[in-house]
Design a protein around this motif. Structure first.
Motif, short mmCIF file in Angstrom:
data_model
loop_
_atom_site.label_atom_id
_atom_site.label_comp_id
_atom_site.label_asym_id
_atom_site.label_seq_id
_atom_site.Cartn_x
_atom_site.Cartn_y
_atom_site.Cartn_z
N ARG A 1 -4.26 1.14 -5.66
CA ARG A 1 -2.83 1.42 -5.71
C ARG A 1 -2.19 0.82 -6.97
O ARG A 1 -1.37 1.46 -7.63
CB ARG A 1 -2.14 0.86 -4.46
CG ARG A 1 -2.59 1.53 -3.17
CD ARG A 1 -1.92 0.88 -1.97
NE ARG A 1 -2.48 1.37 -0.73
CZ ARG A 1 -2.13 2.49 -0.12
NH1 ARG A 1 -1.20 3.25 -0.66
NH2 ARG A 1 -2.69 2.86 1.01
N GLN A 2 -2.61 -0.39 -7.33
CA GLN A 2 -2.05 -1.02 -8.52
C GLN A 2 -2.47 -0.27 -9.78
O GLN A 2 -1.66 -0.09 -10.71
CB GLN A 2 -2.54 -2.48 -8.59
CG GLN A 2 -1.92 -3.29 -9.73
CD GLN A 2 -0.41 -3.42 -9.58
OE1 GLN A 2 0.09 -3.63 -8.48
NE2 GLN A 2 0.33 -3.28 -10.69
N GLU B 1 -0.42 2.89 -10.01
CA GLU B 1 0.94 2.55 -10.41
C GLU B 1 1.02 2.24 -11.91
O GLU B 1 1.93 2.70 -12.60
CB GLU B 1 1.43 1.35 -9.59
CG GLU B 1 2.87 0.95 -9.89
CD GLU B 1 3.32 -0.23 -9.04
OE1 GLU B 1 4.39 -0.80 -9.34
OE2 GLU B 1 2.59 -0.59 -8.09
N ASN C 1 -1.67 7.88 0.20
CA ASN C 1 -1.78 6.56 0.80
C ASN C 1 -2.69 6.58 2.03
O ASN C 1 -3.52 5.67 2.22
CB ASN C 1 -0.40 6.03 1.19
CG ASN C 1 0.46 5.72 -0.03
OD1 ASN C 1 -0.06 5.37 -1.09
ND2 ASN C 1 1.78 5.86 0.11
N SER D 1 -10.75 3.48 0.33
CA SER D 1 -10.86 2.04 0.10
C SER D 1 -12.23 1.51 0.48
O SER D 1 -12.83 0.71 -0.24
CB SER D 1 -9.76 1.32 0.87
OG SER D 1 -9.89 1.58 2.27
N ASN E 1 -6.19 4.53 2.27
CA ASN E 1 -6.30 3.53 3.34
C ASN E 1 -7.42 3.87 4.32
O ASN E 1 -8.17 2.98 4.76
CB ASN E 1 -4.96 3.42 4.07
CG ASN E 1 -5.00 2.36 5.15
OD1 ASN E 1 -5.22 1.19 4.89
ND2 ASN E 1 -4.80 2.79 6.40
N ASP F 1 -8.35 -1.31 -1.76
CA ASP F 1 -7.15 -0.50 -1.56
C ASP F 1 -6.03 -0.99 -2.48
O ASP F 1 -5.37 -0.19 -3.17
CB ASP F 1 -6.73 -0.59 -0.10
CG ASP F 1 -5.50 0.26 0.19
OD1 ASP F 1 -4.41 -0.10 -0.28
OD2 ASP F 1 -5.63 1.27 0.91
#
Length: 355
Positions: free
Chosen positions: A296-297, A300, A208, A216, A212, A292
């Motif tokens: 992340r999506q 996931e 993360n 990103s 971040n 970003d």
């Protein structure tokens, strides 16, 4: 000390003294007389050759024997015996004859010695070169074998340690009941799961932070037509707001970009979902924040597909070709479907071990 030993030591000392005196003597190399001595030596050799040729011609004229035929052994045993007797008689007659030696002032011995030394030096140089090549090869082989020996010793030590540990575990298990072994196994599995959860949490936080703080901005730059992720490490928000040229270079930041134009570009690339916020008072996301959220999506969704019904063989259907998906493929984290670039899945590194 016996007289014989004293006499031997005295002779050794006398010989060593004479050897040193001969070594200290300089060789007579008078340049003024070198040419004359060479001419005299050549003349002596030519005279000797003429004498030998005259003697050979005289022998040919006085003898009725074919010298060419006599030079080879005859197949007839009797004639061959006569040839051997003649050769023996010739050696017997030549034995008392004094050996031809050059004159005391001749340079022939020096020339012969120089030629021999030159041949020896040339052969020595060739042997040195050959020996150096062989030595280099042998040294390389020795280093390779030493490395193999070191690895073999490490493997042997590891195997011996493993065998001792297994023996100790077997002896320890043989003294425990099945219930005790089951409780210990459950406790070990729980401790292992706890360690895995802690490590997964640590790696998730690190991922993360990386997305971040670094990734990103680079993903947003690639989406906006800028350089590929990794070519431009520090990407500022102002640079992303202005955009990039067709050649992938950052545009000039002299003219400010309106928020409407900027938000419309974000909606066109990342969709209106990126601009959705829970609280209306919050500011709309920037380009880096939109990239970003997309990364992340995507991660996931890929994890959910990996642990889903299809397992490691199932693919996730992408809505579009994004910089995030291309980055995961370049980083060897994910792979496209062989026949459909809109399908992506994570590489299951532990699948072979699980099988």
């Amino acid at each position: 000390m016996p007289q014989s030993q004293i006499a031997t030591i005295r002779k050794i000392r006398e010989y060593a003294k004479e050897a040193h005196e001969l070594q200290d003597d300089t060789m007579d190399l008078d340049p003024s007389s070198t040419e004359a001595r060479l001419a005299q030596t050549v003349k002596e050799l030519q005279t000797r050759v003429q004498e030998q040729q005259a003697a050979l011609d005289k022998l040919k004229s006085q003898s009725n024997v074919d010298l060419d035929a006599a030079a080879h052994a005859s197949e007839d045993p009797r004639q061959k015996l006569q040839q051997l007797i003649a050769v023996k008689d010739a050696y017997t007659r030549l034995k008392p004859t004094a050996t031809f030696l050059p004159a005391p002032g001749s340079v022939l011995p020096a020339l012969l010695a120089a030629r021999t030394l030159q041949q020896n030096v040339r052969a020595t140089k060739q042997n040195i070169t050959s020996t150096q090549a062989q030595l280099t090869t042998k040294e390389a082989t020795l280093r390779r074998e030493e490395g193999n020996l070191h690895d073999a010793n490490l493997l042997t030590q590891a195997m011996e340690t493993r065998i001792e540990r297994l023996r100790a575990q077997r002896e320890d298990r043989s003294q425990k009941t099945p219930a005790q072994l089951a409780r210990e196994l459950i406790a070990a599995k729980r401790a292992q799961k706890k360690d895995y959860d802690t490590e997964m949490q640590r790696l998730g936080e690190a991922m993360n932070d990386f997305i971040n703080d670094y990734l990103s901005g680079m993903l947003a730059a690639e989406e906006l037509g800028g350089p590929v992720v990794g070519d431009m490490l520090d990407v500022e928000d102002d640079t992303l707001a202005v955009g990039f040229t067709k050649k992938g270079r950052a545009k000039s930041t002299k003219k400010p970009v309106s928020e409407k134009t900027r938000q419309r570009k974000i909606d066109q690339i990342w969709g209106k979902k990126a601009a959705a916020v829970e609280d209306e008072e919050e500011e709309p996301p920037t380009e880096a924040e939109a990239a970003d959220a997309e990364m992340r999506q995507l991660i996931e969704n890929l994890f959910a597909t990996l642990v889903g019904p299809g397992g490691g063989k199932a693919y996730f259907q992408l809505e579009r070709d994004s910089a995030a998906s291309r980055f995961l493929v370049r980083a060897k984290i994910a792979q496209f479907h062989p026949r459909d670039a809109k399908k992506l899945r994570l590489i299951d590194f532990g699948r072979e071990l699980d099988d």
